[in-house]
Design a protein around this motif. Structure first.
Motif, PDB file in Angstrom:
ATOM      1  N   ARG A  66       9.172  -8.435  -8.804  1.00 40.80           N
ATOM      2  CA  ARG A  66       7.747  -8.512  -8.887  1.00 40.80           C
ATOM      3  C   ARG A  66       6.454  -8.028  -9.608  1.00 40.80           C
ATOM      4  O   ARG A  66       6.287  -8.584 -10.708  1.00 40.80           O
ATOM      5  CB  ARG A  66       6.795  -8.820  -7.429  1.00 40.80           C
ATOM      6  CG  ARG A  66       7.329 -10.080  -6.820  1.00 40.80           C
ATOM      7  CD  ARG A  66       6.648 -10.086  -5.872  1.00 40.80           C
ATOM      8  NE  ARG A  66       7.018  -9.031  -4.302  1.00 40.80           N
ATOM      9  CZ  ARG A  66       6.752  -8.192  -3.566  1.00 40.80           C
ATOM     10  NH1 ARG A  66       4.849  -8.222  -3.534  1.00 40.80           N
ATOM     11  NH2 ARG A  66       7.353  -8.079  -2.597  1.00 40.80           N
TER      12      ARG A  66
ATOM     13  N   SER B  26      15.178 -15.298 -10.347  1.00 39.18           N
ATOM     14  CA  SER B  26      15.655 -15.130  -9.155  1.00 39.18           C
ATOM     15  C   SER B  26      16.874 -14.837  -8.874  1.00 39.18           C
ATOM     16  O   SER B  26      17.241 -14.808  -7.156  1.00 39.18           O
ATOM     17  CB  SER B  26      14.682 -16.021  -8.227  1.00 39.18           C
ATOM     18  OG  SER B  26      15.669 -17.448  -8.224  1.00 39.18           O
TER      19      SER B  26
ATOM     20  N   SER C  13      12.943 -14.462  -0.420  1.00 41.53           N
ATOM     21  CA  SER C  13      11.836 -13.590  -1.663  1.00 41.53           C
ATOM     22  C   SER C  13      12.064 -14.636  -3.039  1.00 41.53           C
ATOM     23  O   SER C  13      11.610 -14.219  -4.028  1.00 41.53           O
ATOM     24  CB  SER C  13      12.845 -11.974  -2.278  1.00 41.53           C
ATOM     25  OG  SER C  13      12.942 -10.933  -1.334  1.00 41.53           O
TER      26      SER C  13
ATOM     27  N   GLY D 141      13.348  -7.525  -4.009  1.00 39.64           N
ATOM     28  CA  GLY D 141      12.123  -7.699  -4.672  1.00 39.64           C
ATOM     29  C   GLY D 141      10.689  -7.908  -4.888  1.00 39.64           C
ATOM     30  O   GLY D 141      10.772  -8.661  -6.321  1.00 39.64           O
TER      31      GLY D 141
ATOM     32  N   LEU E 201      18.510 -12.177  -5.633  1.00 38.42           N
ATOM     33  CA  LEU E 201      17.096 -12.080  -4.645  1.00 38.42           C
ATOM     34  C   LEU E 201      17.759 -13.082  -2.945  1.00 38.42           C
ATOM     35  O   LEU E 201      18.386 -14.022  -3.671  1.00 38.42           O
ATOM     36  CB  LEU E 201      15.845 -12.983  -5.075  1.00 38.42           C
ATOM     37  CG  LEU E 201      14.847 -11.316  -5.946  1.00 38.42           C
ATOM     38  CD1 LEU E 201      13.944 -12.749  -6.050  1.00 38.42           C
ATOM     39  CD2 LEU E 201      14.999 -10.388  -5.758  1.00 38.42           C
TER      40      LEU E 201
END
Length: 333
Positions: free
Chosen positions: A146, A166, A173, A142, A169
């Protein structure tokens, strides 16, 4: 005539590989500031189309513009306008979080003072300021995702292309990622072009969604509009031991059945009221000699929209998926 500014303009875009047409005369626009979802089953042509939009593949026909720049004749200008977040993690594990962003800013020629201020702002925005000096090898999945969102924003792109942002994840997250993307859009009005196989993600983030299949754009609209495109408000899924043609015909003939799709031994029946229709459906199946193994009811969703227009689940074949930005860019069949 609309004066709305367009971040993406696609007109009759076509790509052929020999006799095979991967993208077939596709046209659509994406206005500035929109989060636009682009969905399709494996092999539908979405990989090829987006590689054309990001200047990695030259179209066979038609045209595409990114913030007014043609993807073929102004490819260098297009690359300066876009940021890319690929499905594969591409941050350098042997550099710190700060160094990953710094080297990316250098690639784009961001001046030193501006680069330093921008990196500080971005690391704070994605919640990584306290870990900026650590090697990325020590980051969780995660955190790396980011960081890659922050890295893609160092040069202040007008459009973000996100390939399964995503993917991989955990649910918590994933929710953090959604909130981050919403924050970016609200604070900077950045246009986002998103592909995902999480229907919940597309429903939560996208103001409009395009579904492509066999190289053609089959439907385009808001999540609410697309759900209204398919008949019924509920889906009743009934799995039987052996599914015969006679059983299918019997169910299809019931007056309250709005639509019927068959997947292996499962009947997906669109009805106006699942609760009242289920008993009658089960009686009809049993009277046709069917043995019911399971039954469920759920409200129409984007997954149902996808199945309605493509005849398959978006998750089918995902294991064979090639990243939109890493790979050969040839049709995956």
């Amino acid at each position: 005539m609309s004066t709305e500014s367009k971040a993406v303009e696609v007109t009759g875009l076509t790509k052929k590989f020999g006799e095979f047409t991967a993208v077939d005369n596709v046209s659509f626009d994406v206005p500035d500031g929109e989060i636009f979802g682009y969905l399709g089953p494996n092999g539908a042509g979405k990989t090829t189309l987006i590689r054309m939009l990001t200047t990695l593949v030259i179209p066979t026909g038609g045209s595409a513009k990114i913030t007014g720049f043609d993807v073929v004749t102004n490819s260098a200008d297009v690359r300066r306008q876009i940021g890319v977040i690929s499905q594969a993690m591409t941050s350098d594990l042997d550099l710190t979080g700060y160094e990953n962003l710094d080297i990316y800013g250098r690639f784009y020629g961001v001046p030193a003072r501006e680069r330093k201020e921008r990196i500080k702002y971005l690391l704070d925005m994605v919640g990584l300021s306290a870990r900026a000096g650590e090697l990325v090898a020590a980051y969780s999945g995660g955190m790396r995702r980011r960081l890659e969102v922050a890295r893609s924003l160092v040069h202040k792109p007008k459009i973000l292309f996100l390939d399964e942002p995503s993917s991989g994840l955990d649910p918590q997250s994933r929710r953090v990622m959604w909130e981050l993307l919403r924050q970016i859009r609200e604070e900077s009005s950045t246009t986002m072009f998103l592909t995902t196989h999480y229907m919940e993600e597309a429903d939560a983030l996208c103001s409009r969604i395009a579904i492509i299949d066999a190289g053609k754009l089959v439907v385009l609209g808001s999540p609410a509009q697309l759900k209204q495109e398919i008949p019924g408000s509920d889906i009743v899924s009934i799995t039987v031991e052996v599914l015969s043609d006679g059983l299918v015909s019997c169910v299809k003939a019931l007056p309250f059945v709005r639509n019927l799709l068959v997947e292996d031994e499962t009947l997906r029946v669109s009805v106006d009221s699942g609760a009242t229709s289920l008993p009658a459906l089960m009686d009809a199946i049993r009277s046709s000699g069917g043995r019911i193994l399971s039954a469920s009811i759920h409200e129409q969703s984007l997954e149902d929209v996808f199945i309605h227009f493509t005849g398959k689940s978006i998750r089918e074949g995902e294991a064979k998926k090639v990243s939109l930005f890493i790979g050969a860019g040839v049709p995956q069949r």
